[in-house]
Design a protein around this motif. Structure first.
Motif, PDB file in Angstrom:
ATOM      1  N   SER A  63      34.177  23.246  37.470  1.00 18.19           N
ATOM      2  CA  SER A  63      34.128  24.320  37.021  1.00 18.19           C
ATOM      3  C   SER A  63      35.032  24.708  37.238  1.00 18.19           C
ATOM      4  N   ALA A  64      35.537  25.367  36.210  1.00 12.31           N
ATOM      5  CA  ALA A  64      36.738  26.066  36.075  1.00 12.31           C
ATOM      6  C   ALA A  64      36.984  26.955  37.391  1.00 12.31           C
ATOM      7  N   ILE A  65      37.550  28.000  38.338  1.00  6.68           N
ATOM      8  CA  ILE A  65      37.645  28.823  39.667  1.00  6.68           C
ATOM      9  C   ILE A  65      38.419  29.838  39.313  1.00  6.68           C
ATOM     10  N   SER A  66      38.924  30.945  39.127  1.00  8.72           N
ATOM     11  CA  SER A  66      39.537  31.358  38.704  1.00  8.72           C
ATOM     12  C   SER A  66      40.731  31.625  40.195  1.00  8.72           C
ATOM     13  N   LEU A  67      41.827  32.588  40.094  1.00  8.25           N
ATOM     14  CA  LEU A  67      42.761  32.566  41.454  1.00  8.25           C
ATOM     15  C   LEU A  67      41.403  33.971  42.582  1.00  8.25           C
ATOM     16  N   GLY A  68      40.998  35.010  41.526  1.00  5.34           N
ATOM     17  CA  GLY A  68      40.033  35.453  42.956  1.00  5.34           C
ATOM     18  C   GLY A  68      38.642  34.850  43.317  1.00  5.34           C
TER      19      GLY A  68
END
Ligand SMILES: Cc1cc2nc3c(=O)[nH]c(=O)nc-3n(C[C@H](O)[C@H](O)[C@H](O)COP(=O)(O)OP(=O)(O)OC[C@H]3O[C@@H](n4cnc5c(N)ncnc54)[C@H](O)[C@@H]3O)c2cc1C
Length: 403
Positions: A63-68
């Motif tokens: 999964s691409a996980i965001s900085l947030g």
């Protein structure tokens, strides 16, 4: 004959997948401060985590996980371990096959170290479950919630093992496929995209340098996300049915077709892991809260994976729920309180709506094969490359810093 006993808990989380497990971890400060009792019920058996060595399986989804999201995981105390297998996204490159123009989002240019990270789901699950085993909560696994009934004090849950739970707040984080939502009469709007995502790990001939590629082709978008070493996660969207042929191609033929569709910009594709197919549809639950009930994650919304937003959106929901419960508890309200959950729903609605529109809009924008539209889209991509503020807005959303 002994009657089955019912165990009372403050919060029951149905499903210990990515969302349910994250919620359990995020509830820790509330468990400590307010003495809440929390139960997690997960149907799939989880490995003996302490004993099993982690094998970075070549076919695992990532999964691409965001900085947030990374910031939220930091708050939960799990980010340092997740980061051991996370690959930083330094640049995102978006283009359209057959048309001039591309847009690039660059971490350096935007003054951040990374635009997000790519993490194998197996590793995320392992770290979250390992963390959970050390927390003071009841972990019912493997067990399955088979019945769910509203009561005056919340919900009564009947588990396959014969255990009964009475919860003030029940969180449905079951991925939306168990039928529990429907049994409560919660309808969903479902729109099939008539598309299937073909997922696989691919090995490329040169180091990806942290570049994530999103290429819109006539058949559908192809995304390549950087993983450790020279491996990338492929998400290749097909018109439903067309994926079957590609699933059964030999490794060599598959790599040749991928090379033709994607081009050489990421290097030569050298190896592919096992291929998996995920039918894609937009699912939105018509209700996400009721007194004593919250519906979260895929059970509440299932999006097209084109923009890698589903889990990131769900995790913001998790954090908002914890904030709403904390505020309610500070005012002496129960965790299943109607007003507390309504306040939560108000916080969530805008974010859910705008992310759904964003992901769905991308598919609609690139979904029609029209030459004229193609040029307009290409112009848009070129324009986006030039227009700093617009691009920065896109980047902030990609990083999960924008709602
Ligand atoms: C191809 C693809 C790529 C994606 N890529 C990204 C990405 O890059 N970034 C991103 O942010 N999102 C991505 N997503 C979305 C992301 O995968 C989902 O948002 C996420 O998996 C939702 O997790 P969940 O916990 O809600 O559901 P699930 O992962 O489905 O977990 C539900 C859990 O509930 C359990 N369960 C079910 N019924 C019961 C029951 N009755 N009793 C007990 N337990 C039960 C199941 O065993 C399961 O463990 C992608 C999705 C797809 C399809």
């Amino acid at each position: 004959m002994t009657l089955p006993t019912t165990e009372a808990v403050d919060i029951a989380i149905v499903g210990g997948g990515l969302v349910g497990a994250s919620l359990a971890c995020a509830l820790m400060p509330l468990i400590e401060r307010h003495g809440l009792s929390v139960a997690v019920i997960e149907a799939s058996p989880i490995l003996d985590l302490a004993a099993a060595p982690w094998q970075p399986s070549f076919d695992a989804r990532a999964s691409a996980i965001s900085l947030g999201t990374a910031l939220h995981f930091t708050e939960m105390g799990v980010w340092p371990t997740i980061a051991e297998q996370a690959t930083a996204i330094r640049r995102i490159h978006v283009s359209e096959r057959g048309h001039f123009g591309a847009t690039r989002l660059d971490a350096q240019e935007l003054g951040v170290e990374a635009l997000g990270h790519v993490v194998p789901n197996a590793w995320l699950g392992r770290v979250l479950h390992q963390h959970l085993t050390g927390l003071p909560l009841a972990w019912h696994c493997p067990d399955r919630v088979e019945t769910i009934e509203p009561t005056a004090k919340g919900y009564h849950l009947g588990l396959a093992s014969g255990t009964n739970l009475q919860a003030r707040l029940t969180v449905l984080a079951d991925g939306g496929r168990s039928g529990l939502k429907e049994r409560l009469g919660i309808a969903s709007d479902v729109r099939s995209y008539d598309q299937v995502a073909l997922i696989a790990s691919v090995e490329v001939s040169r180091f990806h340098q942290g570049v994530a590629w999103e290429r819109f082709t006539r058949e559908g978008p192809i995304a390549l996300l950087p993983l450790q070493g020279q491996t990338m996660e492929l998400v290749w969207t097909h018109v439903a049915g067309d994926e079957r042929r590609r699933l059964s191609l030999s490794q060599g033929d598959f790599l040749a077709e991928l090379q033709t569709a994607f081009g050489d910009r990421a290097g030569r594709f050298r190896r592919v892991g096992s291929r998996h197919a995920y039918p894609l549809s937009l699912v939105t639950a018509r209700e996400t809260t009721r007194p004593g009930l919250a519906v979260m994650g895929n059970a509440a919304h299932s999006l097209h994976p084109v923009a890698g937003q589903g889990f990131n959106l769900a995790l913001r929901g998790v954090m908002d729920l914890v904030t709403s419960l904390e505020a309610g508890l500070a005012h002496g309200r129960s965790v299943g309180d109607t007003e507390v959950l309504e306040a939560f729903e108000v916080r969530r609605a805008g974010d859910r709506h705008s992310v759904t529109r964003f992901s769905d809009g991308l598919i609609r924008l690139f979904g029609i094969d029209s030459r004229l539209l193609g040029h307009a889209r290409a112009a848009g991509l070129v324009g986006l490359n030039l227009a700093g503020p617009l691009r920065r807005a896109l980047a902030r959303r990609a990083m999960g810093l924008e709602r």
